[in-house]
Design a protein around this motif. Structure first.
Motif, PDB file in Angstrom:
ATOM      1  N   LEU A  59      12.097  71.382 -30.209  1.00 56.96           N
ATOM      2  CA  LEU A  59      13.397  70.829 -30.581  1.00 56.96           C
ATOM      3  C   LEU A  59      13.617  69.439 -30.004  1.00 56.96           C
ATOM      4  N   GLU A  60      12.801  69.044 -29.024  1.00 60.22           N
ATOM      5  CA  GLU A  60      12.962  67.709 -28.457  1.00 60.22           C
ATOM      6  C   GLU A  60      12.638  66.621 -29.473  1.00 60.22           C
ATOM      7  N   ASP A  61      11.890  66.961 -30.503  1.00 58.00           N
ATOM      8  CA  ASP A  61      11.667  66.044 -31.627  1.00 58.00           C
ATOM      9  C   ASP A  61      12.709  66.380 -32.694  1.00 58.00           C
ATOM     10  N   PRO A  62      13.692  65.498 -32.939  1.00 60.62           N
ATOM     11  CA  PRO A  62      14.771  65.826 -33.872  1.00 60.62           C
ATOM     12  C   PRO A  62      14.321  66.005 -35.315  1.00 60.62           C
ATOM     13  N   TRP A  63      13.047  65.700 -35.604  1.00 65.54           N
ATOM     14  CA  TRP A  63      12.534  65.875 -36.957  1.00 65.54           C
ATOM     15  C   TRP A  63      12.071  67.320 -37.210  1.00 65.54           C
ATOM     16  N   ASN A  64      11.788  68.049 -36.139  1.00 61.30           N
ATOM     17  CA  ASN A  64      11.251  69.400 -36.276  1.00 61.30           C
ATOM     18  C   ASN A  64      12.352  70.405 -36.634  1.00 61.30           C
ATOM     19  N   GLU A  65      12.057  71.243 -37.612  1.00 59.14           N
ATOM     20  CA  GLU A  65      12.987  72.313 -37.978  1.00 59.14           C
ATOM     21  C   GLU A  65      12.869  73.459 -36.974  1.00 59.14           C
ATOM     22  N   PRO A  66      13.990  74.052 -36.560  1.00 58.37           N
ATOM     23  CA  PRO A  66      13.924  75.187 -35.627  1.00 58.37           C
ATOM     24  C   PRO A  66      13.132  76.344 -36.228  1.00 58.37           C
ATOM     25  N   GLU A  67      12.392  77.036 -35.366  1.00 57.72           N
ATOM     26  CA  GLU A  67      11.639  78.201 -35.830  1.00 57.72           C
ATOM     27  C   GLU A  67      12.574  79.390 -36.006  1.00 57.72           C
ATOM     28  N   GLU A  68      12.353  80.168 -37.047  1.00 53.23           N
ATOM     29  CA  GLU A  68      13.242  81.283 -37.352  1.00 53.23           C
ATOM     30  C   GLU A  68      13.277  82.311 -36.226  1.00 53.23           C
ATOM     31  N   GLY A  69      12.128  82.516 -35.578  1.00 55.14           N
ATOM     32  CA  GLY A  69      12.062  83.511 -34.513  1.00 55.14           C
ATOM     33  C   GLY A  69      12.878  83.159 -33.286  1.00 55.14           C
ATOM     34  N   MET A  70      13.364  81.940 -33.212  1.00 51.31           N
ATOM     35  CA  MET A  70      14.153  81.501 -32.058  1.00 51.31           C
ATOM     36  C   MET A  70      15.545  82.126 -32.049  1.00 51.31           C
ATOM     37  N   PHE A  71      16.117  82.366 -33.207  1.00 50.22           N
ATOM     38  CA  PHE A  71      17.515  82.785 -33.301  1.00 50.22           C
ATOM     39  C   PHE A  71      17.695  84.238 -32.884  1.00 50.22           C
ATOM     40  N   LYS A  72      18.835  84.509 -32.246  1.00 49.77           N
ATOM     41  CA  LYS A  72      19.106  85.843 -31.704  1.00 49.77           C
ATOM     42  C   LYS A  72      20.342  86.502 -32.307  1.00 49.77           C
TER      43      LYS A  72
END
Length: 266
Positions: A59-72
């Motif tokens: 996420l430190e690169d603002p171009w990268n999309e968050p990974e789905e597995g991150m969300f809780k």
């Protein structure tokens, strides 16, 4: 410190040689401190009743999309149910007090909204913030209940708050938000603003009906004993309470300064 001026600041990150997330993870592992951060899940997350915030890692690169597995707290909108969920929320003086007619305390109410919103893919936010210290920081948030609360509350205000009170209140929101974001909840200027906010909410009583569907929270109905909405005045049909001819004088008065400027240009 506003509550206890004698508090001391204890921050190992700043005092010890722990100047990176990698060193912090190693320190925690060495001392058997349980943390959710791993090589597979390298995010820094802060969780409370209102939200979860994610930072670090890809996420430190603002171009990268968050990974789905991150969300809780939430499913993705794509995986949310194909049938909308309808709920009704009751408010008293701007405070949410019930869902579908069932009165709940603040903790129970927000917990239930988190469940309802999360199931429908609501409340994900990806943004770059301006930190108090001057840098920009990318953060990803989950706040299903908070998102629903905001939509419902703002919608009820549209029929219960005077136009000019709403305008003045909204003009104060950026300052109000800044004080909270920067940690000045107990500052005297915050106490002054809070009194104004509380005063503005005295008429915000009523019910809002919402449709939750695939990441969207859509107000579809609202009612209140304090409603300032008059169907007799607002109708597009024939009425006996509004004289359309009044508009001529209104237009002439409001355009006077513009007419004078136009004459001056000529």
């Amino acid at each position: 410190m506003a509550l206890n001026p004698k508090l001391q600041i204890i921050a190992p990150w700043r005092f010890w040689d722990l100047n990176s997330r990698k060193k912090l993870v190693a320190f925690a592992k060495e001392h058997n401190i349980p943390i959710p951060t791993t090589k597979k899940n390298p995010y820094s997350s802060d969780e409370n009743l209102l939200h979860i915030s994610f930072e670090g890692g890809i996420l430190e690169d603002p171009w990268n999309e968050p990974e789905e597995g991150m969300f809780k707290l939430s499913v993705s909108p794509e995986n949310a149910p194909d049938v909308p969920t309808y709920i009704e929320m009751d408010f008293e003086q701007g405070n949410p007090v019930a869902i579908n007619g069932e009165r709940l305390g603040p903790v129970e109410l927000l917990t239930e909204l988190n469940r309802l919103g999360g199931e429908n893919g609501i409340g994900r936010l990806d943004m770059v913030e301006n930190r108090f210290v001057g840098m920009k920081s990318r953060g990803v948030y989950e706040t299903p209940g908070g998102f629903i609360l905001r939509e419902a509350h703002r919608d009820l205000e549209t029929i219960t708050m005077d136009r000019e009170i709403l305008r003045i209140r909204d003009s104060l929101v950026p300052e109000y938000s800044k004080l909270i974001y920067n940690g000045f909840w107990f500052a005297p200027e915050m106490a002054l603003l809070q009194k104004t906010m509380d005063e503005s909410q005295k008429t915000v009583n009523g019910t809002v009906r919402l449709k939750l569907y695939k990441g969207n929270c859509i107000p579809v109905g609202r009612k209140s004993d304090n409603s300032l909405y008059s169907e007799a005045h607002a109708t597009f049909e024939e009425d006996a309470v509004y004289d359309q001819a009044d508009a001529g004088g209104f237009i002439r008065l409001n355009s006077l300064r513009l007419q004078i400027q136009a004459l001056n240009r000529k």
